[in-house]
Scaffold this active site. Structure first.
Site, PDB file in Angstrom:
ATOM      1  CB  SER C  69     116.157  30.800  54.741  1.00  0.00           C
ATOM      2  OG  SER C  69     115.071  30.540  55.592  1.00  0.00           O
ATOM      3  CE  LYS C  72     115.701  27.328  55.863  1.00  0.00           C
ATOM      4  NZ  LYS C  72     114.369  27.569  55.289  1.00  0.00           N
ATOM      5  CE1 TYR C 196     116.439  25.812  59.930  1.00  0.00           C
ATOM      6  CE2 TYR C 196     114.859  26.806  61.428  1.00  0.00           C
ATOM      7  CZ  TYR C 196     115.307  26.580  60.147  1.00  0.00           C
ATOM      8  OH  TYR C 196     114.642  27.118  59.080  1.00  0.00           O
ATOM      9  CE1 TYR C 244     112.088  29.521  52.444  1.00  0.00           C
ATOM     10  CE2 TYR C 244     111.752  31.856  52.026  1.00  0.00           C
ATOM     11  CZ  TYR C 244     112.379  30.848  52.695  1.00  0.00           C
ATOM     12  OH  TYR C 244     113.312  31.164  53.629  1.00  0.00           O
ATOM     13  CB  VAL C 262     112.425  35.883  56.822  1.00  0.00           C
ATOM     14  CG1 VAL C 262     111.530  34.863  56.148  1.00  0.00           C
ATOM     15  CG2 VAL C 262     113.110  35.328  58.036  1.00  0.00           C
TER      16      VAL C 262
END
Lengths: 309, 309, 309, 309
Positions: C69, C72, C196, C244, C262
């Site tokens: 992530s 991102k 992705y 998150y 992760v």
């Protein structure tokens, strides 16, 4: 309609009571109302009242118990008599898909409870009947209605239970305050909740409750306390929402409209045929009487009384 | 049971069709499946099929329409025949309290849809029947079942509708992928969804659909395709969940178990008496046929067929 | 700004690495991507890159890991460069209050993900950059951006990890299909998700990642890949949503904007001072590197780099 | 850190006040507290207080206004001083993703509010400070704290506003009752809510509020009322949760920790530099001062005070 022979019916009830008295797994008595937590879970009663008032019983059918949420059915009948369809501006008619005391749904739908049998909806119904009157007047009207329905004056409110519930009513007060914030409460929260906890503390035996439910059979001979059309609607609401988020399960297994209470009672209606009351204090994980649910399922299987064919 | 005179019934149907043909507010035709958006909203048909197969009709009762979600009832009957109560490990039996295509509930309950009639639940049912077979085999079985139930071989799948739905199936695919993520899908998503959109594209007329529903009346003379106990359970599920989050309203107004589809059809069952089909393409705000719902309510009022007394 | 002495900083990093290598409770390696489940949880690396490129490291700071992530952040920078504020029509800027892969929020807000760092939001960002181009072109642009930021061409995508994630991408596909259903996806779901999962499979070592993050320090000497105003906004988004539903905790403990993955990596920015990368594969219950979070908290305590005073 | 010249700063404030006084769209004054609904929306004030107490102002910076939720910051500081990390057993530290007065989240997380700045969380904080004391003692402590922070004894509670809020406090009472039901309230609901509505009714001018906020700058010369570590944590909480579900937007635009109140005030902290207060009664759709938010954004742009680089 093929009549069920009374002798046979009596045998069926005895058989059910016998089986239930021996059941090892009896569910869990509700503990959040301290007075109710004291009740002995070993008890089981069942009563079937035919439209003419003939009432067959087995087990502990003469022991009074706290009807709790079953009182919502009678208060709804009174509210519909008083307000008619105006009531539906304040409460919906759909199953909730959530627990009986969920606030979540209330937020999503702006203070309009999903149906008259979740706690918030029942509080709104009581508030609608209260409408500026004194709690004792409304409670008096409720008792008159129930006594007339049961043709029995020996039905009372247990004040110790009411006081016990009042002392732990935080969540119901939260629901009422939330509705007040959304403009869906007409009386002071304390008055409405005070009325509500007393209404829940009405006590009846299975025999009394079964007799009190006869007006919902729409059968010739039964007391006619509300119009036939309204009876059908109350039954529809009991079918859809009468067992909280276990309503689907009850419909699937028993196939009758019914209303349960955390005191362990269930009132079920076989339209045109009979009014049924069972009581066993232990609850299943959805908050409905464990043995009570099983007993009605067994009764319907043996009598063929399911409304679903 | 007092029989309803066939002459009278025919008159009632004519009266309903007449009133509905003149209704100014007909709801809104579903637009999310382009093929369905083309359907003329001026149409209305109704059919009542008695257990012996006698079928009375009025209006556009011979025009085939897309049964859509009504197909879920037949696929459920097949799934229960195949898997029995094992099916209930994969789908629940409670009303959802949410829209028919809600993902929210699915997340809250870890990929187990609330009942077999929300989209996710129906997809799980289809997936359970598919179980490694070819989609064409499952669709063949569905057609055989429906044709046998209707005693009519002229029932088909409209491939243009299936293709149209497939092209806009994003939300159903999302539901299936979500269930796959939670371990509640056995086949490739594309296979299950492919089967599902074809199943929804079955076409029947009101007359055919009413005849196909007779096995759910549990009446002597009707085709017996599943056991009497299972019929009662399917009816219970239709009552509780057959009209999405308008199920409570339908129970309250019509008092019969029923299943609606976004094509504008409704199948309703009067247990022991008749199977009823209506069709009018315009939907109300809950996604159920607006005039169809009103028609069944009117029919039940005039016949006294409510299961609620 | 008081400069932190490099010798002291080096000591601090050694101390942290030493303490972390001995930590008994190291969290749990993510298992839902099989390739990642194989990673040895005993590893720990940390790197601090100063604006001029000087990079201090300790522990396993040269071992490449899957940034997941964290990618991102870079894709967001590219998307903002390409679309500017138009991007905000497709994704929000608020913390979600829910798990990183929640669909619930997406339903409540009609297919507009709450921020670019929840999975749905990142998928929307990737979809916005894809915009009709080929996945390989977008992935090429991402690699060029990251390599330029790190001034290091030895940064690649691990295709085995991408394939492993693709095989278990059901939930991400569900999110994408749901957005497609709501009209918030421009490319075929397979193309967007394919891009992705490859973007998430970029591998960097702590040293490389710390260097790649320098453009977010807005410090003189650091590479200037986006405008100063945009850097501040990306940092704000990392602070609010970078961990998150553990974002509040990270802000409370570490006091720096940061983004976790992760794979066990975290990129944190001390504006005007340094770019920090840590890596330890075991995750805490919110899905963020357990030792990585602790390491950054310790580093900030010893350096006084908190943005909060 | 480059110091901002005081002359320049004064000019900036004048420019902002001038621009804001002419702004045509000023948001909507909160109406749910009748006393607040009377406030003239044409007003705008701004004040910047440097660590040494030098306070620059422009516009209506001497007019007292109702600080409302800004009081939560001061009560939180008191609570942390009293209970330390024990407080976090009763309230979380994550942004909520929901409206400031949402009950939904409270249900999902079993009566533990998500953070100390949503209403439920602030009520839990007040309840923790109350802890068996008298409301007047707790309110006295709050006033002492605020007066000491501002070095100004002329700060009071507006009893008319408190009474007005008490009369419409249904939703806050609902939150408190719900927490009581879940065992997360120690005092009688009426006592806690009574304290809470009085705390919200503290009045300060922008000049007073800016001075009162200096202890959060952690700058040499500012009053030191809580430890440096605790200051950073309070700032982190303000950044993450200080503007309800508009917190992400404020971080994105202004880049400072801040806390807003429905009276139209905002307190923002530039760590190490200054404490900032703005006031304009009209709110945006998230319940934060519309012009106040814009003013702080402008101030930060011109001073370079963003914490994000």
């Amino acid at each position: 309609m093929e009549a069920v022979n009374q002798t046979l019916l009596r045998e069926i009830l005895e058989q059910i009571a016998h089986e239930m008295s021996a059941a090892p797994d009896r569910g869990t008595v509700a503990t959040y109302i301290p007075e109710l937590a004291k009740v002995d879970p070993a008890q089981f009663g069942i009563a079937v009242s035919l439209p003419d008032g003939t009432t067959l019983t087995a087990g502990d059918a003469a022991t009074p118990f706290s009807v709790q949420s079953i009182s919502k059915v009678f208060m709804l009948a009174i509210a519909l008599g008083r307000l008619g369809d105006q009531l539906w501006h304040r409460v919906g008619r759909e199953p909730s898909g959530l627990a009986f005391n969920s606030i979540l749904q209330l937020e999503r739908e702006k203070g309009i409870p999903r149906n008259p049998f979740v706690n918030a909806g029942a509080i709104a119904v009581t508030d609608a009947v209260l409408a500026g009157h004194q709690p004792r007047d409304v409670l008096g009207e409720l008792l008159r209605f129930v006594r007339m329905a049961a043709e029995d004056d020996d039905i009372h409110i247990n004040k110790a239970v009411a006081a016990s519930e009042q002392a732990t009513a935080h969540r119901n007060i939260a629901l009422a305050e939330f509705m007040a914030a959304e403009g869906n409460l007409r009386n002071a929260v304390a008055l409405t909740i005070g009325t509500y906890v007393h209404q829940c503390a009405v006590e009846m035996s299975c025999a009394q409750l079964a007799r009190a439910g006869r007006f919902l059979t729409n059968a010739p001979g039964a007391p006619r306390l509300v119009s036939a059309a309204r009876v059908r609607r109350i039954n529809a609401l009991m079918m859809m929402c009468g067992h909280y988020d276990g309503s689907g399960e009850f419909a699937y297994r028993a196939g009758l409209p019914g209303k349960s209470g955390v005191g362990g009672g269930i009132l079920a209606i076989a339209p045109g045929r009979a009014s049924i009351a069972v009581w066993s204090p232990g609850l299943n994980e959805r908050g409905n009487s464990k043995l009570g649910s099983a007993a009605i399922e067994m009764l319907v299987r043996k009598t063929g009384w399911s409304v679903f064919g």
